[in-house]
Write a protein that holds these residues in place. Structure first.
Motif, short mmCIF file in Angstrom:
data_model
loop_
_atom_site.label_atom_id
_atom_site.label_comp_id
_atom_site.label_asym_id
_atom_site.label_seq_id
_atom_site.Cartn_x
_atom_site.Cartn_y
_atom_site.Cartn_z
N CYS A 28 7.25 8.80 -3.22
CA CYS A 28 8.05 10.03 -3.27
C CYS A 28 7.63 10.81 -4.51
N PRO A 29 7.41 12.13 -4.37
CA PRO A 29 7.02 12.92 -5.55
C PRO A 29 8.21 13.21 -6.47
N LEU A 30 9.43 12.93 -5.98
CA LEU A 30 10.61 13.18 -6.80
C LEU A 30 11.04 11.89 -7.50
N ASN A 31 11.92 12.06 -8.45
CA ASN A 31 12.44 10.91 -9.19
C ASN A 31 13.92 11.19 -9.47
N CYS A 32 14.71 11.27 -8.40
CA CYS A 32 16.11 11.69 -8.54
C CYS A 32 16.90 10.65 -9.33
N TRP A 33 17.78 11.14 -10.18
CA TRP A 33 18.58 10.22 -10.99
C TRP A 33 19.43 9.29 -10.12
N TRP A 34 19.80 9.77 -8.95
CA TRP A 34 20.75 9.01 -8.11
C TRP A 34 20.06 8.24 -6.98
N CYS A 35 18.74 8.10 -7.04
CA CYS A 35 18.00 7.54 -5.91
C CYS A 35 18.55 6.16 -5.48
N THR A 128 6.53 20.00 -0.58
CA THR A 128 5.17 19.86 -0.06
C THR A 128 4.58 21.25 0.09
N SER A 129 3.31 21.32 0.47
CA SER A 129 2.69 22.64 0.62
C SER A 129 3.17 23.32 1.90
N LYS A 130 3.03 24.64 1.92
CA LYS A 130 3.42 25.41 3.10
C LYS A 130 2.56 24.98 4.30
N LEU A 144 15.43 16.76 8.94
CA LEU A 144 16.60 16.50 8.11
C LEU A 144 16.13 16.89 6.72
N PHE A 145 16.63 18.00 6.19
CA PHE A 145 16.04 18.64 5.01
C PHE A 145 17.04 18.62 3.86
N ASP A 146 16.66 18.02 2.74
CA ASP A 146 17.56 17.92 1.59
C ASP A 146 17.74 19.24 0.87
N ASP A 164 11.71 25.89 -6.30
CA ASP A 164 11.36 27.15 -5.61
C ASP A 164 10.53 26.95 -4.35
N GLY A 165 9.50 26.10 -4.41
CA GLY A 165 8.66 25.86 -3.23
C GLY A 165 9.45 25.19 -2.10
N ILE A 166 10.39 24.34 -2.47
CA ILE A 166 11.25 23.67 -1.48
C ILE A 166 12.06 24.70 -0.71
N LEU A 167 12.66 25.63 -1.45
CA LEU A 167 13.49 26.65 -0.79
C LEU A 167 12.64 27.57 0.07
N GLU A 168 11.41 27.84 -0.39
CA GLU A 168 10.51 28.69 0.43
C GLU A 168 10.16 27.97 1.74
N ASN A 169 9.91 26.68 1.66
CA ASN A 169 9.62 25.93 2.90
C ASN A 169 10.82 25.94 3.86
N LEU A 170 12.01 25.82 3.28
CA LEU A 170 13.22 25.85 4.10
C LEU A 170 13.38 27.22 4.76
#
Ligand code: SF4
Length: 264
Positions: A28-35, A128-130, A144-146, A164-170
């Protein structure tokens, strides 16, 4: 082609419509505090030493998290549950970690599922990329999009990546009429602040077609995993929200016309 996965759940009922098989990709490219799945974050196989005690003696054994699998092997496992998918209008959900980190493999398995008319969902962070989003959007039936935090700096702080890129993909999925169910992890003091709730509502109101969101209450049942896998748990003192708090949040999103589920 090979993928690295760390689990396969059969008969899942919260990862999309009907009875599903959920494949958990490692990495996963993220590292969420609550994972809740800290063992999913590294794309590499990891070896941990498990210690069991009996009569004052310690027994240690090496446990490997993750394994590699070919698309043919995975397809055989998926097809083993096909009868349940057909009975329940279910299918396969690719989750993680982040399945789009292994997008070439995902593309291959999505094509194979399409050939067998198996319904597919991608459970994604959207980071991820567009080009990748567009590629899988042409093959998958559902996302299922977080949606976690709208403020870019806070998103960076709590997940390790910008939003920002996440919201653009959404927005792209919305504009292209793709089937998306949003997922909002409700994390006390981090994603449930008044400002973030108001920001999320403002963003959701700008969407034209997406109108469903599942609220995922934070829970601390993964505490033991952090100890076992020797990872830092920044949330160890955080308590889950009450049912009333979750119902209040549900009403907040219903007030802007969304269909809202709790759990998911
Ligand atoms: S996106 Fe999911 S798997 Fe990745 S770090 Fe965050 S909670 Fe964990």
């Amino acid at each position: 082609m090979l993928a690295t996965i760390f689990d396969i759940k059969h008969f899942a009922v919260h990862d999309g419509p009907g009875i599903r098989q959920t494949i958990f990709f490692k990495g996963c490219p993220l590292n969420c505090w609550w994972c809740h799945n800290p063992e999913s974050q590294d794309v590499n196989l990891e070896i941990f030493i498990q210690v069991n005690k009996l009569d004052g003696k310690e027994f240690k054994r090496a446990v490997t998290v993750g394994y590699q699998i070919t698309s043919k092997e995975l397809m055989d496992i998926i097809l083993g549950d096909q009868v349940f998918f057909e009975e329940s209008n279910g299918g396969v959900t690719f989750s993680g970690g982040e399945p789009l980190m292994q997008s070439k493999f995902l593309q291959e398995i999505l094509v194979l599922c399409k050939q067998k008319s198996i319904h597919t969902c991608i459970d994604t962070t959207g980071f991820t990329s567009k080009k990748t989003i567009e590629m899988v959007a042409n093959l998958a039936d559902c996302f299922l999009f977080d949606i976690k935090i709208i403020d870019n700096e806070l998103h960076q702080k709590y997940t390790g990546v910008p939003v920002d890129g996440i919201l653009e993909n959404l927005q792209w999925l919305d504009q292209n009429h793709k089937n998306v169910i949003l997922r909002y992890p409700v994390v006390p003091g981090i994603t449930d602040t008044e400002k973030n709730i108001s920001d999320i509502k403002f963003f959701l109101k700008s969407l034209k077609n997406i109108n469903q969101i599942d609220l995922l209450p934070y829970h601390n049942i993964s505490k033991g995993k952090y100890t076992r896998f020797k990872k830092e748990n920044k949330m160890k003192d955080t308590k889950p929200l009450s049912n009333n708090d979750m119902l209040y949040l549900k009403s907040e999103f219903e007030s802007i016309g969304f269909k809202v589920g709790i759990g998911g």
